[in-house]
Write a protein that holds these residues in place. Structure first.
Motif, PDB file in Angstrom:
ATOM      1  N   ALA A  35       0.977  -1.215  -0.095  1.00 23.02           N
ATOM      2  CA  ALA A  35      -0.245  -0.166   0.292  1.00 23.02           C
ATOM      3  C   ALA A  35       0.566   1.283   0.176  1.00 23.02           C
ATOM      4  O   ALA A  35       0.869   1.901  -0.416  1.00 23.02           O
ATOM      5  CB  ALA A  35      -0.828   0.634   0.947  1.00 23.02           C
ATOM      6  N   GLY A  36       1.879   0.727   0.922  1.00 19.97           N
ATOM      7  CA  GLY A  36       3.141   1.949   0.247  1.00 19.97           C
ATOM      8  C   GLY A  36       3.999   2.272  -0.251  1.00 19.97           C
ATOM      9  O   GLY A  36       4.988   2.979  -0.221  1.00 19.97           O
ATOM     10  N   HIS A  37       4.387   0.598  -0.806  1.00 22.44           N
ATOM     11  CA  HIS A  37       5.444   1.116  -1.334  1.00 22.44           C
ATOM     12  C   HIS A  37       5.582  -0.055  -2.582  1.00 22.44           C
ATOM     13  O   HIS A  37       5.233  -0.752  -2.780  1.00 22.44           O
ATOM     14  CB  HIS A  37       7.003   0.220  -0.282  1.00 22.44           C
ATOM     15  N   PHE A  38       4.729   0.625  -4.402  1.00 21.99           N
ATOM     16  CA  PHE A  38       4.459   2.605  -3.840  1.00 21.99           C
ATOM     17  C   PHE A  38       2.837   2.404  -4.239  1.00 21.99           C
ATOM     18  O   PHE A  38       2.239   1.656  -5.152  1.00 21.99           O
ATOM     19  CB  PHE A  38       5.182   3.593  -4.352  1.00 21.99           C
ATOM     20  N   PRO A  39       2.242   3.379  -3.887  1.00 22.46           N
ATOM     21  CA  PRO A  39       1.266   2.949  -4.029  1.00 22.46           C
ATOM     22  C   PRO A  39       1.153   2.844  -5.617  1.00 22.46           C
ATOM     23  O   PRO A  39       1.267   3.612  -5.777  1.00 22.46           O
ATOM     24  CB  PRO A  39       0.402   4.801  -3.478  1.00 22.46           C
TER      25      PRO A  39
ATOM     26  N   PRO B  12       8.284   9.502  -1.672  1.00 26.31           N
ATOM     27  CA  PRO B  12       7.425   8.452  -2.470  1.00 26.31           C
ATOM     28  C   PRO B  12       6.298   7.463  -1.863  1.00 26.31           C
ATOM     29  O   PRO B  12       5.979   7.469  -2.287  1.00 26.31           O
ATOM     30  CB  PRO B  12       7.408   7.877  -3.555  1.00 26.31           C
ATOM     31  N   GLN B  13       7.136   6.812  -0.250  1.00 26.83           N
ATOM     32  CA  GLN B  13       6.663   6.388   0.162  1.00 26.83           C
ATOM     33  C   GLN B  13       5.507   6.360   1.669  1.00 26.83           C
ATOM     34  O   GLN B  13       5.479   7.118   1.471  1.00 26.83           O
ATOM     35  CB  GLN B  13       7.857   5.672   1.214  1.00 26.83           C
ATOM     36  N   ARG B  14       4.574   5.746   1.202  1.00 30.67           N
ATOM     37  CA  ARG B  14       3.545   6.055   2.533  1.00 30.67           C
ATOM     38  C   ARG B  14       3.106   4.387   2.883  1.00 30.67           C
ATOM     39  O   ARG B  14       3.925   3.342   3.192  1.00 30.67           O
ATOM     40  CB  ARG B  14       2.352   6.207   1.163  1.00 30.67           C
ATOM     41  N   GLN B  15       2.081   4.402   3.995  1.00 25.57           N
ATOM     42  CA  GLN B  15       1.868   4.457   5.267  1.00 25.57           C
ATOM     43  C   GLN B  15       1.466   2.719   4.600  1.00 25.57           C
ATOM     44  O   GLN B  15       1.118   3.130   3.756  1.00 25.57           O
ATOM     45  CB  GLN B  15       1.177   5.163   6.261  1.00 25.57           C
ATOM     46  N   SER B  64      16.456   9.533   0.425  1.00 29.65           N
ATOM     47  CA  SER B  64      15.220  10.031  -0.584  1.00 29.65           C
ATOM     48  C   SER B  64      14.380  11.543  -0.088  1.00 29.65           C
ATOM     49  O   SER B  64      14.371  11.682  -1.424  1.00 29.65           O
ATOM     50  CB  SER B  64      14.447   8.637  -0.322  1.00 29.65           C
ATOM     51  N   ALA B  65      14.638  11.529   1.330  1.00 25.14           N
ATOM     52  CA  ALA B  65      14.115  12.667   0.906  1.00 25.14           C
ATOM     53  C   ALA B  65      14.853  13.894   1.642  1.00 25.14           C
ATOM     54  O   ALA B  65      14.664  14.994   0.489  1.00 25.14           O
ATOM     55  CB  ALA B  65      13.683  12.432   3.185  1.00 25.14           C
ATOM     56  N   HIS B  66      16.313  13.610   1.286  1.00 24.36           N
ATOM     57  CA  HIS B  66      17.481  14.716   0.626  1.00 24.36           C
ATOM     58  C   HIS B  66      17.300  15.320  -0.289  1.00 24.36           C
ATOM     59  O   HIS B  66      17.214  16.318  -1.164  1.00 24.36           O
ATOM     60  CB  HIS B  66      18.704  14.622   1.456  1.00 24.36           C
ATOM     61  N   ALA B  67      16.382  13.707  -1.712  1.00 18.19           N
ATOM     62  CA  ALA B  67      17.415  13.822  -2.863  1.00 18.19           C
ATOM     63  C   ALA B  67      16.056  14.416  -2.591  1.00 18.19           C
ATOM     64  O   ALA B  67      15.584  15.678  -3.831  1.00 18.19           O
ATOM     65  CB  ALA B  67      17.234  12.995  -3.207  1.00 18.19           C
ATOM     66  N   GLY B  68      14.227  14.405  -2.175  1.00 18.38           N
ATOM     67  CA  GLY B  68      13.452  15.420  -2.632  1.00 18.38           C
ATOM     68  C   GLY B  68      13.206  16.085  -2.567  1.00 18.38           C
ATOM     69  O   GLY B  68      12.437  17.582  -3.256  1.00 18.38           O
ATOM     70  N   TYR B  69      14.149  16.626  -1.289  1.00 18.44           N
ATOM     71  CA  TYR B  69      14.126  18.360  -0.723  1.00 18.44           C
ATOM     72  C   TYR B  69      14.978  18.862  -1.536  1.00 18.44           C
ATOM     73  O   TYR B  69      14.712  20.213  -2.314  1.00 18.44           O
ATOM     74  CB  TYR B  69      14.678  18.209   0.622  1.00 18.44           C
ATOM     75  N   GLU B  78       6.675  16.001  -7.508  1.00 18.57           N
ATOM     76  CA  GLU B  78       6.526  15.208  -6.865  1.00 18.57           C
ATOM     77  C   GLU B  78       8.086  14.306  -6.641  1.00 18.57           C
ATOM     78  O   GLU B  78       8.590  14.775  -7.198  1.00 18.57           O
ATOM     79  CB  GLU B  78       6.020  14.437  -8.032  1.00 18.57           C
ATOM     80  N   ALA B  79       8.214  13.789  -5.602  1.00 15.31           N
ATOM     81  CA  ALA B  79       8.997  13.091  -4.849  1.00 15.31           C
ATOM     82  C   ALA B  79       9.793  12.188  -5.813  1.00 15.31           C
ATOM     83  O   ALA B  79       9.376  10.932  -5.714  1.00 15.31           O
ATOM     84  CB  ALA B  79       8.761  12.875  -3.213  1.00 15.31           C
ATOM     85  N   PRO B  80      10.547  12.283  -5.546  1.00 16.15           N
ATOM     86  CA  PRO B  80      11.516  11.205  -7.076  1.00 16.15           C
ATOM     87  C   PRO B  80      11.875   9.546  -6.196  1.00 16.15           C
ATOM     88  O   PRO B  80      11.478   9.495  -4.567  1.00 16.15           O
ATOM     89  CB  PRO B  80      12.985  11.411  -7.131  1.00 16.15           C
ATOM     90  N   ILE B  81      11.035   9.155  -6.988  1.00 22.10           N
ATOM     91  CA  ILE B  81      11.527   7.756  -6.452  1.00 22.10           C
ATOM     92  C   ILE B  81      13.029   6.563  -5.761  1.00 22.10           C
ATOM     93  O   ILE B  81      13.672   6.677  -7.319  1.00 22.10           O
ATOM     94  CB  ILE B  81      10.261   6.554  -6.933  1.00 22.10           C
TER      95      ILE B  81
END
Lengths: 123, 140
Positions: A35-39, B12-15, B64-69, B78-81
């Protein structure tokens, strides 16, 4: 265990000499991690594959808990999606010493080498 | 300190596997993140400790957050994967537990095309938790 019967299930195990074995596993496509990796784009998290190696080591040694003390090197050689990869093998070659185990492992199938792991685990 | 940006703009990760709460510092070469280990953390073990692979994922998501920033600063929405290509020299000093706050710093060692190599170090308060080198490949 964290991921057994959630992210993967074990179908079969062929034990080799000493602390070595080849586990035949299936990836569980309905694992919540996707669900989160990746949507909308399920990709197996590399770290879940490291955890899969650790849990196979727990099965092989009978240790109730193991911790990964060191990773000398772990290479992810190909991306894996549960939509395209169902069956995998986890090959483990381990050696016991005073402080724990040296573990060399590989995740692969007939077509592809996905991961190579070399590290130290202890109970 | 940097201005607060919703972490979902940076990774790009989500819960259930968002492993960074916030990016707290960043410049061209390095970044620092924070994560509180909550009781619903995907990588929490039965003994109440965060599994080692949860630490590695947290370190990778900091990169990843650093690259996204950096992308965000250039106007990318859009945050890069990114994918982990290699974990090298991971050393675990202690397993953090539920309720602990992780502080992680990544430092870029090498950047070539879409591949970045970083050194990552995680602490809880002043205690070193783990360190490693990571190779991250950004999706083209």
């Amino acid at each position: 265990m964290m991921l057994k019967d959630k992210y993967f299930k074990v179908n079969d195990c062929t034990k080799g000499e000493g602390l070595s074995a080849d586990y035949s596993i299936s990836l569980l496509e309905d694992c919540e991690v996707y669900a989160g990796h990746f949507p909308g784009e399920p990709i197996c998290p590399g770290v879940c594959n490291i955890q899969t190696v650790k849990e196979c080591m727990m099965l092989l040694t009978g240790e109730k808990s193991l911790s990964i003390r060191k990773v000398k090197r772990c290479r992810f050689k190909a991306l894996m999606s549960p939509q395209t990869v169902r069956q995998l093998n986890v090959h483990i070659d381990a050696a016991k010493h005073d402080d724990g185990y040296t573990v060399v492992a590989r995740i692969y199938n007939a077509e592809t080498d996905f991961m190579e792991f070399n590290g130290e685990m202890s109970s | 300190m940097i201005d607060y940006i919703d972490i979902r703009q940076l990774i790009p990760q989500r819960q259930p596997i968002m492993m960074v709460d916030a990016l707290v510092e960043a410049d061209e070469q390095s970044a620092t993140s924070r994560l509180i280990i909550r009781d619903n953390n995907f990588f929490l073990q039965e003994d109440g400790c965060l599994g080692e692979v949860g630490l590695i994922e947290h370190m990778a998501q900091t990169a990843s957050a650093h690259a996204g920033y950096m992308a965000f600063k250039q106007g990318v929405q859009e945050a890069p994967i990114g994918y982990i290509g290699e974990v090298k020299g991971f050393c675990l000093y202690m397993l953090p537990k539920k309720g602990d706050e992780l502080t992680t710093t990544v430092q870029i060692v090498l950047q070539a095309g879409n591949v970045t190599v970083v050194n990552a170090m995680t602490k809880v308060d002043d205690s070193l938790v783990a360190e490693t080198q990571l190779k991250i490949s950004l999706k083209e």
